[in-house]
Design an enzyme around this catalytic site. Structure first.
Site, mmCIF file in Angstrom:
data_model
loop_
_atom_site.group_PDB
_atom_site.id
_atom_site.type_symbol
_atom_site.label_atom_id
_atom_site.label_comp_id
_atom_site.label_asym_id
_atom_site.label_seq_id
_atom_site.Cartn_x
_atom_site.Cartn_y
_atom_site.Cartn_z
ATOM 1 N N ASP A 6 -2.319 0.826 -6.414
ATOM 2 C CA ASP A 6 -2.714 -0.062 -7.511
ATOM 3 C C ASP A 6 -4.157 -0.489 -7.221
ATOM 4 O O ASP A 6 -4.677 -0.249 -6.129
ATOM 5 C CB ASP A 6 -1.788 -1.291 -7.538
ATOM 6 C CG ASP A 6 -2.194 -2.305 -8.610
ATOM 7 O OD1 ASP A 6 -2.398 -1.907 -9.765
ATOM 8 O OD2 ASP A 6 -2.332 -3.506 -8.285
ATOM 9 N N SER A 7 -4.760 -1.166 -8.200
ATOM 10 C CA SER A 7 -6.113 -1.682 -7.981
ATOM 11 C C SER A 7 -6.124 -2.797 -6.930
ATOM 12 O O SER A 7 -7.188 -3.197 -6.479
ATOM 13 C CB SER A 7 -6.658 -2.244 -9.289
ATOM 14 O OG SER A 7 -5.864 -3.349 -9.692
ATOM 15 N N TYR A 38 -9.360 -2.960 -12.229
ATOM 16 C CA TYR A 38 -9.550 -1.685 -12.934
ATOM 17 C C TYR A 38 -9.671 -1.917 -14.449
ATOM 18 O O TYR A 38 -10.133 -1.039 -15.160
ATOM 19 C CB TYR A 38 -8.326 -0.787 -12.723
ATOM 20 C CG TYR A 38 -8.258 0.011 -11.437
ATOM 21 C CD1 TYR A 38 -9.250 -0.026 -10.465
ATOM 22 C CD2 TYR A 38 -7.155 0.841 -11.217
ATOM 23 C CE1 TYR A 38 -9.134 0.722 -9.291
ATOM 24 C CE2 TYR A 38 -7.040 1.599 -10.056
ATOM 25 C CZ TYR A 38 -8.024 1.537 -9.098
ATOM 26 O OH TYR A 38 -7.903 2.297 -7.956
ATOM 27 N N GLY A 39 -9.169 -3.073 -14.904
ATOM 28 C CA GLY A 39 -8.976 -3.323 -16.337
ATOM 29 C C GLY A 39 -10.129 -2.938 -17.255
ATOM 30 O O GLY A 39 -9.907 -2.423 -18.339
ATOM 31 N N CYS A 69 0.370 0.967 -11.430
ATOM 32 C CA CYS A 69 -0.711 0.295 -12.135
ATOM 33 C C CYS A 69 -0.719 0.858 -13.557
ATOM 34 O O CYS A 69 -0.860 2.075 -13.739
ATOM 35 C CB CYS A 69 -2.024 0.618 -11.426
ATOM 36 S SG CYS A 69 -3.486 0.025 -12.280
ATOM 37 N N ASN A 70 -0.546 -0.006 -14.537
ATOM 38 C CA ASN A 70 -0.529 0.470 -15.921
ATOM 39 C C ASN A 70 -1.890 1.035 -16.324
ATOM 40 O O ASN A 70 -1.968 2.027 -17.050
ATOM 41 C CB ASN A 70 -0.175 -0.682 -16.874
ATOM 42 C CG ASN A 70 1.227 -1.195 -16.633
ATOM 43 O OD1 ASN A 70 1.489 -1.853 -15.652
ATOM 44 N ND2 ASN A 70 2.140 -0.870 -17.528
ATOM 45 N N THR A 71 -2.956 0.384 -15.841
ATOM 46 C CA THR A 71 -4.304 0.814 -16.230
ATOM 47 C C THR A 71 -4.603 2.196 -15.659
ATOM 48 O O THR A 71 -5.148 3.066 -16.361
ATOM 49 C CB THR A 71 -5.340 -0.212 -15.725
ATOM 50 O OG1 THR A 71 -4.886 -1.527 -16.046
ATOM 51 C CG2 THR A 71 -6.694 0.018 -16.349
ATOM 52 N N GLU A 147 -4.792 -11.940 -7.146
ATOM 53 C CA GLU A 147 -5.564 -11.470 -5.990
ATOM 54 C C GLU A 147 -5.997 -12.629 -5.098
ATOM 55 O O GLU A 147 -6.217 -12.460 -3.912
ATOM 56 C CB GLU A 147 -6.791 -10.670 -6.452
ATOM 57 C CG GLU A 147 -6.450 -9.325 -7.060
ATOM 58 C CD GLU A 147 -5.746 -8.376 -6.079
ATOM 59 O OE1 GLU A 147 -6.129 -8.309 -4.905
ATOM 60 O OE2 GLU A 147 -4.785 -7.701 -6.517
ATOM 61 N N CYS A 179 1.124 -5.145 -17.117
ATOM 62 C CA CYS A 179 0.230 -4.989 -15.963
ATOM 63 C C CYS A 179 1.029 -5.416 -14.747
ATOM 64 O O CYS A 179 1.734 -6.429 -14.788
ATOM 65 C CB CYS A 179 -0.998 -5.882 -16.128
ATOM 66 S SG CYS A 179 -1.995 -6.047 -14.618
ATOM 67 N N HIS A 181 0.293 -6.711 -12.010
ATOM 68 C CA HIS A 181 -0.011 -8.004 -11.389
ATOM 69 C C HIS A 181 0.790 -9.144 -12.038
ATOM 70 O O HIS A 181 1.093 -10.146 -11.383
ATOM 71 C CB HIS A 181 -1.502 -8.337 -11.547
ATOM 72 C CG HIS A 181 -2.403 -7.656 -10.559
ATOM 73 N ND1 HIS A 181 -2.749 -6.335 -10.670
ATOM 74 C CD2 HIS A 181 -3.037 -8.129 -9.449
ATOM 75 C CE1 HIS A 181 -3.564 -6.016 -9.668
ATOM 76 N NE2 HIS A 181 -3.748 -7.090 -8.915
HETATM 77 N N1 DGL Z 1 -2.237 -3.929 -11.851
HETATM 78 C C1 DGL Z 1 -2.973 -3.162 -12.752
HETATM 79 C C2 DGL Z 1 -2.259 -2.777 -14.001
HETATM 80 O O1 DGL Z 1 -1.049 -2.643 -13.964
HETATM 81 C C3 DGL Z 1 -4.464 -3.279 -12.812
HETATM 82 C C4 DGL Z 1 -5.057 -4.567 -13.157
HETATM 83 C C5 DGL Z 1 -6.553 -4.498 -12.979
HETATM 84 O O2 DGL Z 1 -6.993 -4.088 -11.921
HETATM 85 O O3 DGL Z 1 -7.253 -4.832 -13.941
HETATM 86 O O4 DGL Z 1 -2.834 -2.577 -15.031
#
Ligand code: DGL
Length: 257
Positions: A6-7, A38-39, A69-71, A147, A179, A181
């Site tokens: 994940d990010s 990552y968003g 990580c969805n992104t 974070e 997401c 997180h």
């Molecule tokens: N946890 C991540 C997701 O599921 C990334 C969130 C991020 O880094 O912006 O999208």
């Protein structure tokens, strides 16, 4: 060994669900927190990070990789699948269970802008938008809260309310956590949304899908395995935030139904 990335710390919410059904496996978790969030990053950038992390995880002996990580799933999983032999398991936006169970006919999706713009999400949304109204909002500041280890309290509450309230005001009775997180803020989200709103995390379904694929691929450990979850943590930045969350998960201090 199962590789997960994940990010940052978000994918630990997925690891938590995976450990519940596969407690005897060996894991390596890669938090790419030097590049978090990552968003708002471009798909090309996230694909490059995905390649670098995949190369690392394969070098460590990983048999299967969970893009927790969805992104990154939206931006990079199809590229990674085309370039590598190893199986990748990605995140699914839980629009289906939300749409099928909503009583108000309005569902809310919280995710990063990268996920909301991705074709995977747009295709899923397209399947249900004739049946329910789908409202979306970026969880602004949610990743930064997690974070920094702020999972509750007045700052978390104010930050969550800003993005969640518009969805509630439109009548959403299901909130999809798009997401990885965001499940760490679930107590705050549920408290603001109230008892009549169901908060939906796709991680348990992703964990079940991983188990199915591992069975098909013959990857489930047949021997006893370790008695405690065996998770090695690697971070591209400071490992402290992920280490703290992981320790809580292993001690079962963060539990959600
Ligand atoms: N946890 C991540 C997701 O599921 C990334 C969130 C991020 O880094 O912006 O999208």
């Amino acid at each position: 060994m199962i590789g997960i990335f994940d990010s940052g710390s978000g994918g630990l919410s997925v690891l938590r669900e995976i450990i519940r059904i596969l407690p005897k496996e060996r894991y390596i978790y890669y938090a790419d927190n030097a590049f978090c969030p990552y968003g708002e990053k471009t798909p090309g950038f996230i694909q490059d990070r995905g390649r670098a992390i995949t190369d690392f995880l394969l070098g460590e002996g990983t048999d299967i990789i969970v893009v927790a990580c969805n992104t990154a799933t939206a931006a990079a999983i199809s590229t990674l699948r085309a370039e590598y032999q190893v199986k990748f398991i990605g995140m699914e936006p839980a629009v289906k269970p939300a749409a099928l169970s909503s009583e108000s006919g309005v569902i809310g999706v919280l995710a990063t802008s990268g996920t909301l713009k991705g074709s995977k999400y747009l295709n899923t949304k397209g399947l249900y938008e004739d049946d329910v109204i789908i409202e979306e909002h970026v969880g602004k500041g949610f990743v930064e809260l997690v974070e920094s280890g702020v999972l509750d309290g007045p700052i978390a509450e104010a930050t969550v309310r800003e993005s969640l309230q518009p969805l509630l005001d439109k009548g959403a009775d299901r909130i999809v956590l798009g997401c990885t997180h965001y499940p760490f803020l679930r107590d705050v989200i549920q408290r603001i949304a109230g008892p009549d709103v169901q908060v939906i995390d796709p991680a348990p379904a992703v964990a079940r899908h991983l188990l199915d694929v591992m069975r098909t691929e013959g990857l489930v450990r047949e021997d006893g395995g370790p008695s405690l979850p065996d998770v090695r943590l690697v971070a591209s930045g400071d490992p402290t935030p992920s280490r703290m969350l992981l320790d809580k998960i292993i001690k079962n201090e963060i539990i959600h139904a």
